[in-house]
Design a protein around this motif. Structure first.
Motif, PDB file in Angstrom:
ATOM      1  N   LYS A 168       0.806  -0.912   0.287  1.00 32.38           N
ATOM      2  CA  LYS A 168       0.369   0.176  -0.037  1.00 32.38           C
ATOM      3  C   LYS A 168       1.679   1.174   0.075  1.00 32.38           C
ATOM      4  O   LYS A 168       0.631   2.302  -0.835  1.00 32.38           O
ATOM      5  N   ALA A 169       2.023   1.314   0.718  1.00 32.55           N
ATOM      6  CA  ALA A 169       2.905   2.167   0.752  1.00 32.55           C
ATOM      7  C   ALA A 169       4.117   2.780  -0.303  1.00 32.55           C
ATOM      8  O   ALA A 169       3.449   3.731  -0.793  1.00 32.55           O
ATOM      9  N   ILE A 170       3.858   2.056  -1.051  1.00 28.03           N
ATOM     10  CA  ILE A 170       4.515   1.518  -2.521  1.00 28.03           C
ATOM     11  C   ILE A 170       3.927   1.895  -3.302  1.00 28.03           C
ATOM     12  O   ILE A 170       3.707   3.216  -4.307  1.00 28.03           O
ATOM     13  N   ASN A 171       2.722   1.597  -3.680  1.00 27.96           N
ATOM     14  CA  ASN A 171       1.172   1.496  -4.580  1.00 27.96           C
ATOM     15  C   ASN A 171       1.095   3.170  -4.147  1.00 27.96           C
ATOM     16  O   ASN A 171       0.810   4.052  -5.327  1.00 27.96           O
ATOM     17  N   SER A 172       1.279   3.801  -2.995  1.00 23.24           N
ATOM     18  CA  SER A 172       0.411   4.720  -2.943  1.00 23.24           C
ATOM     19  C   SER A 172       1.842   6.175  -3.569  1.00 23.24           C
ATOM     20  O   SER A 172       1.749   7.383  -4.014  1.00 23.24           O
ATOM     21  N   THR A 173       2.799   5.663  -3.579  1.00 25.16           N
ATOM     22  CA  THR A 173       3.613   6.322  -3.926  1.00 25.16           C
ATOM     23  C   THR A 173       4.023   6.569  -5.786  1.00 25.16           C
ATOM     24  O   THR A 173       3.877   7.325  -6.665  1.00 25.16           O
ATOM     25  N   VAL A 174       3.883   5.584  -6.079  1.00 27.50           N
ATOM     26  CA  VAL A 174       3.172   5.206  -7.699  1.00 27.50           C
ATOM     27  C   VAL A 174       2.474   5.506  -8.184  1.00 27.50           C
ATOM     28  O   VAL A 174       2.610   6.108  -9.162  1.00 27.50           O
ATOM     29  N   ASN A 175       0.820   5.692  -7.408  1.00 27.76           N
ATOM     30  CA  ASN A 175      -0.268   5.709  -8.244  1.00 27.76           C
ATOM     31  C   ASN A 175      -0.059   7.819  -8.410  1.00 27.76           C
ATOM     32  O   ASN A 175      -0.807   8.422  -9.219  1.00 27.76           O
ATOM     33  N   LEU A 176       0.799   8.427  -7.847  1.00 31.45           N
ATOM     34  CA  LEU A 176       1.161   9.413  -7.594  1.00 31.45           C
ATOM     35  C   LEU A 176       1.204   9.980  -9.178  1.00 31.45           C
ATOM     36  O   LEU A 176       0.970  11.035  -9.369  1.00 31.45           O
ATOM     37  N   PHE A 177       2.001   8.980  -9.736  1.00 28.77           N
ATOM     38  CA  PHE A 177       2.264  10.077 -11.084  1.00 28.77           C
ATOM     39  C   PHE A 177       1.253   8.430 -12.191  1.00 28.77           C
ATOM     40  O   PHE A 177       2.199   8.634 -13.153  1.00 28.77           O
ATOM     41  N   LYS A 178      -0.042   8.998 -12.188  1.00 32.50           N
ATOM     42  CA  LYS A 178      -0.869   7.932 -12.471  1.00 32.50           C
ATOM     43  C   LYS A 178      -1.192   8.820 -14.014  1.00 32.50           C
ATOM     44  O   LYS A 178      -1.187  10.388 -13.821  1.00 32.50           O
ATOM     45  N   GLY A 179      -0.884   8.280 -14.792  1.00 28.65           N
ATOM     46  CA  GLY A 179      -0.828   8.657 -16.424  1.00 28.65           C
ATOM     47  C   GLY A 179      -0.170   9.331 -17.072  1.00 28.65           C
ATOM     48  O   GLY A 179       0.102   9.885 -18.247  1.00 28.65           O
ATOM     49  N   GLN A 180       1.215   8.681 -16.317  1.00 33.45           N
ATOM     50  CA  GLN A 180       2.688   9.495 -17.168  1.00 33.45           C
ATOM     51  C   GLN A 180       3.109   7.621 -17.326  1.00 33.45           C
ATOM     52  O   GLN A 180       2.719   6.818 -17.996  1.00 33.45           O
ATOM     53  N   ILE A 181       3.272   8.305 -18.793  1.00 33.34           N
ATOM     54  CA  ILE A 181       3.873   7.653 -20.105  1.00 33.34           C
ATOM     55  C   ILE A 181       5.357   6.601 -19.819  1.00 33.34           C
ATOM     56  O   ILE A 181       6.026   7.499 -19.813  1.00 33.34           O
ATOM     57  N   LYS A 182       5.084   5.993 -19.682  1.00 34.85           N
ATOM     58  CA  LYS A 182       6.820   5.177 -19.277  1.00 34.85           C
ATOM     59  C   LYS A 182       7.489   5.470 -20.839  1.00 34.85           C
ATOM     60  O   LYS A 182       7.470   5.433 -21.834  1.00 34.85           O
ATOM     61  N   LEU A 183       8.527   6.111 -20.241  1.00 33.38           N
ATOM     62  CA  LEU A 183       9.771   6.422 -20.998  1.00 33.38           C
ATOM     63  C   LEU A 183      10.651   4.939 -21.502  1.00 33.38           C
ATOM     64  O   LEU A 183      10.987   4.441 -20.613  1.00 33.38           O
ATOM     65  N   GLU A 213       6.240   3.818  10.683  1.00 33.36           N
ATOM     66  CA  GLU A 213       7.204   3.092  12.494  1.00 33.36           C
ATOM     67  C   GLU A 213       8.123   2.492  11.541  1.00 33.36           C
ATOM     68  O   GLU A 213       8.194   1.896  11.470  1.00 33.36           O
ATOM     69  N   THR A 214       9.038   2.328  12.798  1.00 33.07           N
ATOM     70  CA  THR A 214      10.179   2.463  12.150  1.00 33.07           C
ATOM     71  C   THR A 214      10.033   0.847  13.351  1.00 33.07           C
ATOM     72  O   THR A 214       8.879   0.213  13.720  1.00 33.07           O
ATOM     73  N   GLY A 215      10.716   0.070  12.249  1.00 29.71           N
ATOM     74  CA  GLY A 215      10.592  -1.693  12.474  1.00 29.71           C
ATOM     75  C   GLY A 215       9.788  -2.240  11.531  1.00 29.71           C
ATOM     76  O   GLY A 215       9.273  -3.877  11.656  1.00 29.71           O
ATOM     77  N   THR A 216       9.331  -1.359  10.796  1.00 28.67           N
ATOM     78  CA  THR A 216       8.270  -1.982   9.631  1.00 28.67           C
ATOM     79  C   THR A 216       9.055  -2.273   8.005  1.00 28.67           C
ATOM     80  O   THR A 216       7.672  -2.202   7.420  1.00 28.67           O
ATOM     81  N   GLY A 217      10.346  -1.901   8.035  1.00 28.60           N
ATOM     82  CA  GLY A 217      10.304  -1.611   6.946  1.00 28.60           C
ATOM     83  C   GLY A 217      10.373  -0.595   5.577  1.00 28.60           C
ATOM     84  O   GLY A 217      10.221  -1.264   4.541  1.00 28.60           O
ATOM     85  N   LYS A 218      10.341   0.493   6.042  1.00 28.63           N
ATOM     86  CA  LYS A 218      10.302   1.482   5.573  1.00 28.63           C
ATOM     87  C   LYS A 218      11.759   1.504   4.977  1.00 28.63           C
ATOM     88  O   LYS A 218      11.389   2.019   3.302  1.00 28.63           O
ATOM     89  N   THR A 219      13.233   1.009   4.764  1.00 26.03           N
ATOM     90  CA  THR A 219      14.135   1.073   4.200  1.00 26.03           C
ATOM     91  C   THR A 219      13.825   0.222   2.476  1.00 26.03           C
ATOM     92  O   THR A 219      13.682   0.734   0.816  1.00 26.03           O
ATOM     93  N   TYR A 220      13.222  -1.193   3.157  1.00 20.68           N
ATOM     94  CA  TYR A 220      12.613  -2.140   1.601  1.00 20.68           C
ATOM     95  C   TYR A 220      11.421  -1.518   0.876  1.00 20.68           C
ATOM     96  O   TYR A 220      11.797  -1.178  -0.082  1.00 20.68           O
ATOM     97  N   VAL A 221      10.858  -0.948   1.352  1.00 21.99           N
ATOM     98  CA  VAL A 221       9.301  -0.186   1.433  1.00 21.99           C
ATOM     99  C   VAL A 221      10.076   1.317   0.248  1.00 21.99           C
ATOM    100  O   VAL A 221       9.620   1.353  -1.307  1.00 21.99           O
ATOM    101  N   TYR A 222      10.676   1.831   0.279  1.00 26.44           N
ATOM    102  CA  TYR A 222      11.617   3.077  -1.025  1.00 26.44           C
ATOM    103  C   TYR A 222      12.445   2.675  -1.331  1.00 26.44           C
ATOM    104  O   TYR A 222      12.169   2.463  -2.510  1.00 26.44           O
ATOM    105  N   LEU A 223      13.135   1.383  -1.426  1.00 24.50           N
ATOM    106  CA  LEU A 223      13.798   0.216  -2.800  1.00 24.50           C
ATOM    107  C   LEU A 223      12.767   0.126  -3.707  1.00 24.50           C
ATOM    108  O   LEU A 223      13.402   0.000  -4.965  1.00 24.50           O
ATOM    109  N   ARG A 224      12.407  -0.451  -3.426  1.00 26.62           N
ATOM    110  CA  ARG A 224      11.777  -1.439  -3.905  1.00 26.62           C
ATOM    111  C   ARG A 224      10.230   0.001  -4.693  1.00 26.62           C
ATOM    112  O   ARG A 224      10.325  -0.564  -6.114  1.00 26.62           O
TER     113      ARG A 224
END
Length: 856
Positions: free
Chosen positions: A14-29, A83-94
């Motif tokens: 959900k955290a990943i998709n929330s970021t990716v969907n910010l740019f919904k409609g963007q053409i893939k380069l 929250e600390t310990g829930t995989g923040k680094t994994y989320v932004y890398l993915r």
């Protein structure tokens, strides 16, 4: 050991998709769309307007139940709070890989405020390499730590046509004297900062609350980001919040360890002079101080708070003769110090007359005992326990006669002589210690300690291996934000004053769920993170709760448990050997396996129906904006005379639909072709990527539904071993109910619903036995393992015994079930039908009785 990662955790997706969907409609380069900037750099690019992004942002905020932003800041900053310990680094890398997969973005810079965080990020990139390679089809990517000694990598970053990830500390570019800000021969006379900024990189700020100064903001702007993603648990400022996982959510979802506090404090000791300075306050009338002092009252002695000013006599304030001669001669705010007429002085947060070294000795002893006790319990699960000591004076450990090091070694050698801990006699006290202090960055002895420093900062998997003897880690402020280890189970704050480190910083080093020797995250374990504190539990808990409420508001803070309220829960005598139990257990504990037979024609039919009714492709748009330039004495300004957008169509290169959909759904190409032949293919020309995404989502949803509906369980000639029950388990007084009808003499409840159910089961004479099913009693389902809540024997008409299994939920409405809960419960029904056991979801005792009537 290789860490294993779960790619399907709902909250992370959900955290990943929330970021990716910010740019919904963007053409893939694609590679055909590359934009080259100055210096031959390959440049990130967005086709969306700010209004498009704002519209997407608002939709995400509504879906995530967040306040809606009215406008975007000019630098496109977005906040993700986890929250600390829930995989923040994994989320932004993915998120990096998803942004590339979806939109073709390639240049990413992770900015960190400290060496410890930098090492943590580099370690995360190292241990996720195989995971991301499998997840993203071995897509080539490069990552590197920026170093002024290897500055040519900056040119590689700017020109390479792969995913490029640079990790850089803020200190590397926030001063003009930094190499990155100078013209360098190795870069053909160019500035490294210019090469980076020419790519319009996507910035990822790790712990951005440490980058809020004006200097930091100016330095970040020089990187010329396309947009900025800000990740932390404790943001100072919020910029366009798109996702929020607060402490109470993480706690209730079981994403982090629960917290215990073991307090070590002196009580009822008024035999020496006692003064503690809690605060120095600047007021219009002058400086004042808040002191805690002993007072003599009719009921005895007690500690009391006083507000004092220059010239005050503590004896007159307290009426306690011990304070004769203690007249305040100076309150110094700049030095955080109070001086008295007898030559004694005390600093802020220090205490006089409280034997802190004695308290430290007890803290160390209790930490060692906690460590060994947990290791005995967790070793069968393959979990190595680590304990972390925070100290306030490095010299107390590193000096030859350092009090903390000397005391630890004495207490350790005493504890291992005790019968309960005899298994640890073979571990030498020198071998089990490790330390990391910020002074190591410049100390000439760093070479001698390099292996140990690497073990703590970089070799996380090695540190949690039983083959490594290091178990107790000592540190100062160097190990705070950015460093943690999943197997830290004890944190001891050793201070000559009570700890002034923020409680959330302390516990954050050990909140993450533990990992076993195979690198697998373990969710089912019965040990908490214990804080060994030199203050009362109530004070620690109140301080922690206030920090949560300061950040999240009242009601959003999980309260830790008092370790001294822990109690032992035992199996009731004679139950396990009784016919009542054994007949019941042999019936409900049968194991099964499941088989799935998918009707391909039916799947195709359902998918086609949904595609034709639900497919809604987002049309691409183009924005036209006209600006009139205005020259002023103060500089160049402008006005916008036209700002419009309209739909447009372009001849896109159509990707291989069949291959892509086959990969996304794991269906055969033949099946995909049959679905597509009956779908509105003309929509693909409007927006190919959106078309593929929506089609694959629909297919996957229908596939999951059919797996459940076509599921078949087969009984095996096996049952769960009754010897798996622990003879003794532990919990807290506040979480248990004394029982006479259960397997154990007390039942642990997880909610008010369970508590109320137990109270009523105890009152009902028809209940002959009930069991809160242990976490190892699981049923395999296509969407993961399922652990039901209760097994109950209920007697009807004083003769017939019903064997019942139940799940407790707050609602019987299926729409209230989250994620895969509904699917797991449906699978459980099939499992128990196969072994002829009545199973139902209930919400309270009344719905349980209705269930009894239904099956009797």
């Amino acid at each position: 050991m290789e860490f294993k990662f779960d790619s399907n955790l709902d909250y992370q997706r959900k955290a990943i998709n929330s970021t990716v969907n910010l740019f919904k409609g963007q053409i893939k380069l694609s590679d055909n769309d590359l934009t080259f900037g100055e210096f031959g750099s390959i440049v990130n690019k967005l086709n969306l307007t700010n209004q498009d992004i704002l519209n997407n942002l608002n939709q995400i905020q509504i879906e995530n139940k967040l306040d809606v932003s009215k406008k975007l800041d000019s630098n496109l900053n977005f906040t993700i709070e986890m929250e600390t310990g829930t995989g923040k680094t994994y989320v932004y890398l993915r998120t990096i890989f998803e942004l590339n997969k979806k939109y073709g973005l390639k240049k990413f810079i992770i900015v960190v405020p400290s060496v410890a965080i930098r090492e943590g990020v580099l370690k995360s990139l190292e241990i996720t390499k195989n995971h991301f390679s499998k997840l993203y089809d071995n897509i080539p990517y490069n990552y590197y730590d920026y170093s002024s000694k290897d500055i040519v990598k900056v040119r590689q970053f700017s020109r390479n046509n792969n995913i490029e990830i640079m990790i850089i500390t803020l200190d590397s570019f926030n001063k003009e004297s930094n190499i990155l800000n100078q013209n360098i021969d190795k870069l053909r006379g160019e500035k490294g900062i210019d090469l980076i900024s020419s790519t319009k990189p996507i910035l990822i700020l790790d712990e951005p609350q440490n980058m809020e100064s004006d200097l930091s903001k100016t330095s970040l702007e020089k990187l010329n980001p396309l947009f900025t993603l800000r990740y932390s648990a404790t943001h100072k400022n919020i910029y366009n919040l798109i996702y929020k996982l607060n402490p109470i959510d993480a706690y209730n979802l079981g994403l982090v360890k629960k917290i215990d506090v073991l307090s070590v404090v002196k009580e009822n000791d008024f035999n020496t002079i006692y003064i503690k300075c809690l605060d120095i306050i600047a007021e219009k009338t002058g400086l004042k101080a808040k002191l805690e002092l002993n007072t003599k009252q009719k009921s005895g002695y007690k500690k009391k708070l006083f507000i004092v000013k220059n010239g005050d006599n503590l004896y007159q304030k307290t009426k306690f003769e011990d304070y004769n001669g203690y007249i305040i001669t100076e309150i110094n705010k700049s030095l955080d110090k109070i001086s008295f007429s007898n030559g004694v002085s005390i600093k802020l947060n220090e205490s006089l007359g409280d034997n802190k070294k004695e308290l430290m000795k007890y803290q160390i002893r209790e930490t060692i005992k906690e460590h060994f006790s947990k290791q005995i319990k967790l070793k069968p699960l393959g979990i190595k326990v680590l304990s972390l000591f925070f100290i306030d004076r490095v010299s107390n450990y590193v000096d030859k006669d350092g009090f903390i090091k000397k005391t630890f070694e004495e207490e350790y050698n005493n504890v291992i002589k005790q019968e309960d801990y005899k298994d640890f006699k073979g571990l030498n006290v020198i071998d089990v210690q490790g330390s990391y202090f910020s002074t190591y960055k410049t100390d000439s002895s760093i070479n001698k300690d390099q292996d140990l420093i690497d073990l703590i900062l970089k070799d996380k998997e090695k540190l949690i291996s039983f083959d490594t003897k290091t178990q107790f880690i000592f540190s100062h402020s160097a190990l705070k934000e950015g460093w943690d280890n999943p197997n830290v189970f004890n944190i001891c704050t050793l201070n000559e004053t009570q700890s002034t480190i923020k409680k959330r910083q302390e516990i954050g080093r050990g909140l993450r769920l533990p990992v076993n020797q195979d690198g697998t995250r373990i969710k089912d374990f019965n040990e908490s993170l214990t804080i060994i504190a030199n203050e009362h539990y109530d004070k620690f808990a109140d301080s922690l709760q206030k920090e949560y409420e300061d950040d999240y508001g009242v009601g959003n803070s999980p309260k830790p448990k008092n370790r001294r309220e822990l109690r032992k829960i035992k199996i009731r005598k004679g139950i396990l050997n009784s016919d009542l139990f054994n007949n019941f257990w042999n019936a409900i504990a049968k194991k099964t396996k499941y088989e799935v037979n998918i009707d391909t024609n039916n799947l195709i039919k359902k998918c086609v129906t949904r595609i034709n009714s639900e497919l809604s492709i987002s049309e691409t748009k183009i924005n036209v904006q006209k600006r009139s330039v205005i020259l002023k004495d103060t500089g160049v300004d402008y006005t916008i005379s036209k700002d419009a957008s309209e739909n447009y169509f372009e001849k896109y290169i159509i990707p291989n639909l069949v291959e892509q959909l086959s990969k996304d759904t794991n269906l055969t190409k033949k099946t995909i072709i049959q679905i597509l032949l009956q779908s509105p293919l003309e929509y693909i020309f409007k927006n190919p990527r959106d078309f593929i995404t929506q089609i694959s989502n629909i297919i996957n949803k229908e596939l999951t539904n059919m797996i459940v509906s076509d599921l078949n369980y087969i009984s095996l000639n096996e049952i769960w071993d009754v010897n798996n029950f622990n003879q003794i388990i532990e919990s807290y007084n506040s979480d248990v109910i004394s029982t006479e009808r259960s397997l154990y003499d007390n039942v642990i409840f997880d909610s008010n619903i369970e508590e109320n159910l137990v109270v009523n089961l105890e009152k009902d004479n028809s209940v002959k036995l009930y069991i809160k099913l242990p976490n190892w009693f699981v049923i395999d389902t296509p969407v993961g393992k399922y652990n039901p809540d209760w097994a109950i024997i209920y007697e009807v008409n004083n003769s017939k015994k019903l064997y019942l299994v139940n799940e407790t939920k707050g609602s019987l409405d299926e729409l209230d079930l989250k994620g895969y809960e509904k699917i797991k419960i449906e699978c459980a029904k099939e499992h128990f039908n196969t072994i002829n056991i009545n199973y139902e979801k209930i919400k309270d005792y009344n719905s349980f009785i209705n269930f009894v009537k239904k099956v009797s």
